[in-house]
Structure formats: C-alpha cells, structure tokens
Design an enzyme around this catalytic site. Structure first.
Site, PDB file in Angstrom:
ATOM      1  N   ASN A 210     -10.283   8.065  -2.880  1.00  0.00           N
ATOM      2  CA  ASN A 210     -10.221   6.954  -1.931  1.00  0.00           C
ATOM      3  C   ASN A 210     -10.187   7.508  -0.510  1.00  0.00           C
ATOM      4  O   ASN A 210     -10.247   8.718  -0.315  1.00  0.00           O
ATOM      5  CB  ASN A 210      -9.007   6.067  -2.222  1.00  0.00           C
ATOM      6  N   ASP A 279      -5.549   4.988  -9.463  1.00  0.00           N
ATOM      7  CA  ASP A 279      -4.986   4.229 -10.599  1.00  0.00           C
ATOM      8  C   ASP A 279      -5.687   4.598 -11.898  1.00  0.00           C
ATOM      9  O   ASP A 279      -5.135   4.400 -12.978  1.00  0.00           O
ATOM     10  CB  ASP A 279      -5.138   2.731 -10.349  1.00  0.00           C
ATOM     11  N   PRO A 305      -0.649   7.836 -14.737  1.00  0.00           N
ATOM     12  CA  PRO A 305       0.752   7.401 -14.760  1.00  0.00           C
ATOM     13  C   PRO A 305       1.148   6.769 -13.425  1.00  0.00           C
ATOM     14  O   PRO A 305       0.672   7.217 -12.373  1.00  0.00           O
ATOM     15  CB  PRO A 305       1.533   8.702 -14.997  1.00  0.00           C
ATOM     16  N   ASP A 306       1.978   5.748 -13.465  1.00  0.00           N
ATOM     17  CA  ASP A 306       2.486   5.154 -12.218  1.00  0.00           C
ATOM     18  C   ASP A 306       3.716   5.958 -11.796  1.00  0.00           C
ATOM     19  O   ASP A 306       4.825   5.755 -12.294  1.00  0.00           O
ATOM     20  CB  ASP A 306       2.835   3.674 -12.422  1.00  0.00           C
ATOM     21  N   PHE A 323       4.775   2.155  -0.952  1.00  0.00           N
ATOM     22  CA  PHE A 323       3.840   1.550  -0.009  1.00  0.00           C
ATOM     23  C   PHE A 323       2.968   0.590  -0.808  1.00  0.00           C
ATOM     24  O   PHE A 323       2.776   0.779  -2.013  1.00  0.00           O
ATOM     25  CB  PHE A 323       2.954   2.616   0.653  1.00  0.00           C
ATOM     26  N   LYS A 337       5.350  -6.103  -6.120  1.00  0.00           N
ATOM     27  CA  LYS A 337       5.467  -4.668  -6.444  1.00  0.00           C
ATOM     28  C   LYS A 337       6.911  -4.198  -6.268  1.00  0.00           C
ATOM     29  O   LYS A 337       7.400  -3.370  -7.036  1.00  0.00           O
ATOM     30  CB  LYS A 337       4.536  -3.839  -5.549  1.00  0.00           C
TER      31      LYS A 337
HETATM   32  O1  PMT Z   1      -3.454   8.247   4.334  1.00  0.00           O
HETATM   33  P1  PMT Z   1      -3.840   7.306   5.474  1.00  0.00           P
HETATM   34  O2  PMT Z   1      -5.318   7.386   5.822  1.00  0.00           O
HETATM   35  O3  PMT Z   1      -2.943   7.489   6.667  1.00  0.00           O
HETATM   36  O4  PMT Z   1      -3.623   5.812   4.940  1.00  0.00           O
HETATM   37  C1  PMT Z   1      -2.333   5.363   4.670  1.00  0.00           C
HETATM   38  C2  PMT Z   1      -2.265   4.521   3.394  1.00  0.00           C
HETATM   39  C3  PMT Z   1      -3.019   3.222   3.614  1.00  0.00           C
HETATM   40  C4  PMT Z   1      -2.884   5.288   2.214  1.00  0.00           C
HETATM   41  C5  PMT Z   1      -0.744   4.286   3.121  1.00  0.00           C
HETATM   42  O5  PMT Z   1      -0.182   3.596   4.201  1.00  0.00           O
HETATM   43  C6  PMT Z   1      -0.516   3.489   1.855  1.00  0.00           C
HETATM   44  O6  PMT Z   1      -0.550   2.265   1.824  1.00  0.00           O
HETATM   45  N1  PMT Z   1      -0.284   4.211   0.730  1.00  0.00           N
HETATM   46  C7  PMT Z   1      -0.186   3.628  -0.613  1.00  0.00           C
HETATM   47  C8  PMT Z   1      -1.569   3.309  -1.116  1.00  0.00           C
HETATM   48  C9  PMT Z   1      -1.551   2.753  -2.528  1.00  0.00           C
HETATM   49  O7  PMT Z   1      -1.876   3.446  -3.430  1.00  0.00           O
HETATM   50  O8  PMT Z   1      -1.061   1.537  -2.631  1.00  0.00           O
HETATM   51  P2  PMT Z   1      -0.945   0.742  -4.029  1.00  0.00           P
HETATM   52  O9  PMT Z   1      -0.583  -0.639  -3.622  1.00  0.00           O
HETATM   53  O10 PMT Z   1      -2.177   0.945  -4.829  1.00  0.00           O
HETATM   54  O11 PMT Z   1       0.252   1.465  -4.771  1.00  0.00           O
HETATM   55  C10 PMT Z   1       1.592   1.019  -4.674  1.00  0.00           C
HETATM   56  C11 PMT Z   1       2.536   2.182  -4.680  1.00  0.00           C
HETATM   57  O12 PMT Z   1       2.473   2.854  -5.950  1.00  0.00           O
HETATM   58  C12 PMT Z   1       2.266   3.251  -3.636  1.00  0.00           C
HETATM   59  O13 PMT Z   1       3.507   3.662  -3.099  1.00  0.00           O
HETATM   60  C13 PMT Z   1       1.603   4.384  -4.424  1.00  0.00           C
HETATM   61  O14 PMT Z   1       1.923   5.654  -3.838  1.00  0.00           O
HETATM   62  C14 PMT Z   1       2.235   4.234  -5.799  1.00  0.00           C
HETATM   63  N2  PMT Z   1       1.393   4.656  -6.935  1.00  0.00           N
HETATM   64  C15 PMT Z   1       0.196   4.060  -7.164  1.00  0.00           C
HETATM   65  C16 PMT Z   1      -0.548   4.421  -8.270  1.00  0.00           C
HETATM   66  C17 PMT Z   1      -0.055   5.413  -9.142  1.00  0.00           C
HETATM   67  N3  PMT Z   1      -0.745   5.816 -10.200  1.00  0.00           N
HETATM   68  N4  PMT Z   1       1.133   6.000  -8.882  1.00  0.00           N
HETATM   69  C18 PMT Z   1       1.863   5.632  -7.806  1.00  0.00           C
HETATM   70  O15 PMT Z   1       2.948   6.178  -7.587  1.00  0.00           O
END
Ligand code: PMT
Length: 413
Positions: A210, A279, A305-306, A323, A337
């Site tokens: 991404n 994901d 894995p999450d 985030f 979330k």
């Molecule tokens: O890196 P930059 O260019 O500065 O951009 C910043 C950002 C937009 C990437 C950052 O601010 C941000 O939002 N990061 C989280 C992106 C994300 O994966 O969001 P999500 O809504 O898909 O995931 C929710 C949370 O689960 C996140 O904290 C993520 O780290 C976590 N996650 C997601 C998938 C996974 N398999 N394991 C996880 O731990």
C-alpha cells in the site's frame, strides 16, 4: 532541575542586530544542561564572532556549507541528524523567506531542509518588515508545515522604531524550548510503535502493498522519544531516517511484523500501531518469477494475522492504540474498531485528497472509551505530538486505576 538536560540543540543564528543576544541564549541553554552546537549564516558573523559562540557553546561553530574540514568532522547531514531540535534565533526576514521557499543556499538553510528534528523559529526584524504581507505569508507557510514560531515581542527596536519584531529575551526562549521539546512525561515508559507498509510477495519480484510512507508512525516514535520514552520502532520498508535515540527493528511482511511485535509485546507499556499492515497475502509465493500468461490469472489470497487485536487481547496487554484509515464513515468505522479490537484508543484518519497516506499532512480524530478529541488537519509531526499528549493522559489514568496499592503514608513532619 535542569529542564534541557542532554538535549541536543542546534542554534542557528542569522544576520541581524539581535544576534548579540544569541551569546546570552547559548549560555542560558547550557545552564539548563543542553548540548549546544552553533551554525551561523555569513551575515551573522558580521554582528557577532564565531569565536564568542565557540567559547560559550564549547563546540566549534559551523559557518560554511562547503567547508572540507567541517565535512570531515561533522557535515550538514550529520548536524541535521545530531539535533533534537533546531532553534533559529534570531531569524531575520530574509532567513524566514529562504526557509519558507525551501532554499539550500547556505549551511543553516540546508540543514533545516535535511533535518527531521522540530524547528523553532524566533524572528527579529524591523516592525514594518514583520508586518509586511510577504513576511506574514512566509510565516503562515512555515506554521502550516508544523514549524513553531516563538515571538516576536513588541517594543522599542534598535532602528529607533517601536512595534512587533523584537527578539524574545533569552530566558523566554529557553522556557519556550523547554515547553515545546522533551517533556519527560513518559520517562522510563517503554513504547513500541509500528510504522510503514508491509510487502506480501507473490513471486521473488512482485508484491502486494500500500502507499504508506511511514511518516505518521515515525513522527509518533519521535514524539514518544521527545516525551522521554524508551522507544522501539518496528518498521516496514520506507525511505526515512529513523528518529534519534529510537531502537529500530526492520521487517518486510505482515508475518515478520507480527513476529517482531509479539516478541516485544511483553516488554512494552504502550503499543501504537500506525503501520498499514496488509490484510491479505498470497496463499502461495512462487519460487521463480511468474511468466506472463495469455489469459488473466487468479491470485488466491489469505488473511494475515491481525497484530493489533492479538496484542490488545493478551493476558497482560500494554496500553494499546490503533489507527484507522478510512475513506468513508470515519467516526462509525473507527469506533467499531475501537470496540471490536478491544483498544484503549484509536486515531482515525480520513485517507485520500492529499491526506493520510504518503503525505506530510494528516487529520486525526481520536476516540477512546467514553471520549474523543478532534485534532484537525496539520503536519504529521505536530499531530504526533498532540496525539502523544492524549496518550500520556489516558495512559496515566488507566495506570492509576490499575494501581491498588495503599497510598504512601508521609511520616515526616
Ligand atoms: O505512513 P504514512 O504515509 O504516513 O500514512 C499514515 C497512515 C495513513 C498509514 C496511518 O496514519 C494509518 O492510518 N495507519 C493504519 C493504517 C491501517 O492499516 O488502518 P486499518 O484501518 O486497515 O487497520 C486498523 C488497525 O489495525 C491499524 O492500527 C493497523 O496497524 C492494525 N492492523 C491492521 C491489519 C493487520 N493485519 N494487523 C494490524 O495490526
């Protein structure tokens, strides 16, 4: 107590009459325990000698961009990396204009471009020059980039006029640097931050990923270090220089990030998951580069894995901050979330339209059980510091709720 103990302050001096106050400022900074290195523009050396600043700072003074001796000792990139904070005092109208335009035409301007440290600008100039719309536009641009402005003060000026444009007094500058910089609010607290994207390879040369640049996560790691925390940064592949005094673990895939985060989880008090973890990954990774087919191909994906959920549901979880990157229904999705992943806090960003991924700016809405705060749109460095302030407050509150020890009895009289 010394408010700036061991803080590495790069003092930039540009060429104005207020440069004489930089000598006193250097002394006051060292009184507060700061390590000071001075960089002067050529014009500044007309107002005060490098020798004075060298004697007061205890370090050689840097003036030349293309100084071969200096490059061998500490060149502009090393200086830019060395600094915890860069303070430009005095910052003349000319220097502010060069900074706002991103010029790299002398040593000081160049290292301002090359640094990831916070920049504090302390203007000093004639009141009419300060009021000039050109200067005001330049100042607004710098502030929009997250640069902090200290002053100017108003009053009698060296040119005989009265008005805004006076350099703040050295004591006021020292107090403002102490307030803006390292707060020690997280002294001794172990903080783990994840940042950047992951890469999920489908063959040796192709991967799913991404647009995360890592900037948000790196800014969060820097803000935690500034707050005195012991920081571990687990980072996917990015093109950034890690913040000073942060332990870095580099990973590539979601699986590697999962393993690294889990291995560190037991020894951290706060986990902040800013990484954009994939994901899904390909069910199989081809051993050799896949050949082009005449027809389309089907990639079979499986879930990764999450990591965040796993950490938040450990028997003894750290204070866990997620985030949420959303293109729609930001508030509802983030709150969902927060609950589903059992988090202590979530920072939601709307991505797209120049915000979020791969941008210097972001806009954060922060939610926790029973509360929220909007941080609006700002430079990621600034948002990260604001977010850290909220984390400190919530972390302390949770820690105090978990402490059941009886209050200490004061037997002194
Ligand atoms: O890196 P930059 O260019 O500065 O951009 C910043 C950002 C937009 C990437 C950052 O601010 C941000 O939002 N990061 C989280 C992106 C994300 O994966 O969001 P999500 O809504 O898909 O995931 C929710 C949370 O689960 C996140 O904290 C993520 O780290 C976590 N996650 C997601 C998938 C996974 N398999 N394991 C996880 O731990």
């Amino acid at each position: 107590m010394q408010t700036l103990a061991n803080k590495r302050i790069l003092l930039g001096i540009s060429g104005g009459i207020a440069a004489y106050k930089s000598a006193e400022l250097t002394r006051r900074l060292r009184d507060q325990g700061a390590l000071v290195r001075v960089v002067m523009t050529p014009a500044a050396t007309e107002f005060i000698t490098p020798l004075t600043l060298q004697a007061l700072s205890g370090n050689p003074v840097h003036t030349e961009l293309l100084d071969h001796a200096a490059e061998a000792a500490m060149g502009h990139i090393e200086l830019a990396r060395w600094a915890d904070v860069i303070v430009i005092a005095p910052a003349t109208a000319n220097f502010i204009a060069r900074l706002s335009n991103g010029l790299a035409d002398d040593l000081l301007a160049t290292l301002c471009l090359a640094t990831t440290a916070p920049l504090l600008v302390v203007p000093a100039m004639n009141q009419q020059m300060w009021r000039n719309p050109a200067t005001q536009e330049n100042i607004a641009r710098l502030q929009a980039r997250g640069i902090t402005l200290l002053g100017p003060a108003s009053g009698a000026q060296a040119c005989g006029e009265t008005g805004p444009g006076r350099l703040l007094e050295p004591d006021e500058i020292v107090a403002a640097i102490s307030a803006a910089g390292r707060t020690n609010q997280l002294a001794g607290v172990r903080v783990m931050v994840s940042a950047g994207p992951t890469r999920e390879f489908i063959d040796p040369v192709r991967y799913l990923s991404n647009c995360s640049s890592g900037r948000m996560g790196y800014a969060v790691a820097r803000a935690a270090a500034e707050a005195g925390a012991l920081v571990t940064l687990i980072t996917g592949p990015v093109a950034l220089t890690p913040p000073a005094r942060v332990r870095v673990i580099e990973v590539v895939s979601a699986e590697q990030m999962h393993a690294a985060v889990l291995a560190e989880a037991a020894s951290c008090d706060i986990f902040i998951s800013a990484a954009a973890v994939a994901d899904y990954r390909s069910r199989q990774t081809a051993l050799h580069k896949m050949k082009k087919q005449d027809t389309g191909i089907v990639l079979r994906l499986e879930k990764t894995p999450d990591i965040l959920s796993e950490i938040a549901t450990l028997a003894r979880p750290p204070f866990t901050v997620g985030f949420a990157a959303e293109t729609e229904n930001l508030s509802d999705n983030a709150k969902q979330k927060l609950v589903q992943k059992n988090l202590d806090m979530i920072a939601a960003n709307r991505v797209g339209d120049g915000l979020g991924f791969d941008s210097d700016k972001n806009a954060l809405e922060v939610y926790w059980p029973g509360g929220s705060q909007s941080l609006g749109t700002a430079a990621k460095e600034k948002l990260a510091r604001q977010l850290m302030g909220i984390i400190v407050a919530r972390y302390r509150e949770k820690s105090s709720q978990q402490t059941h020890e009886p209050a200490a009895i004061d037997v002194s009289d």
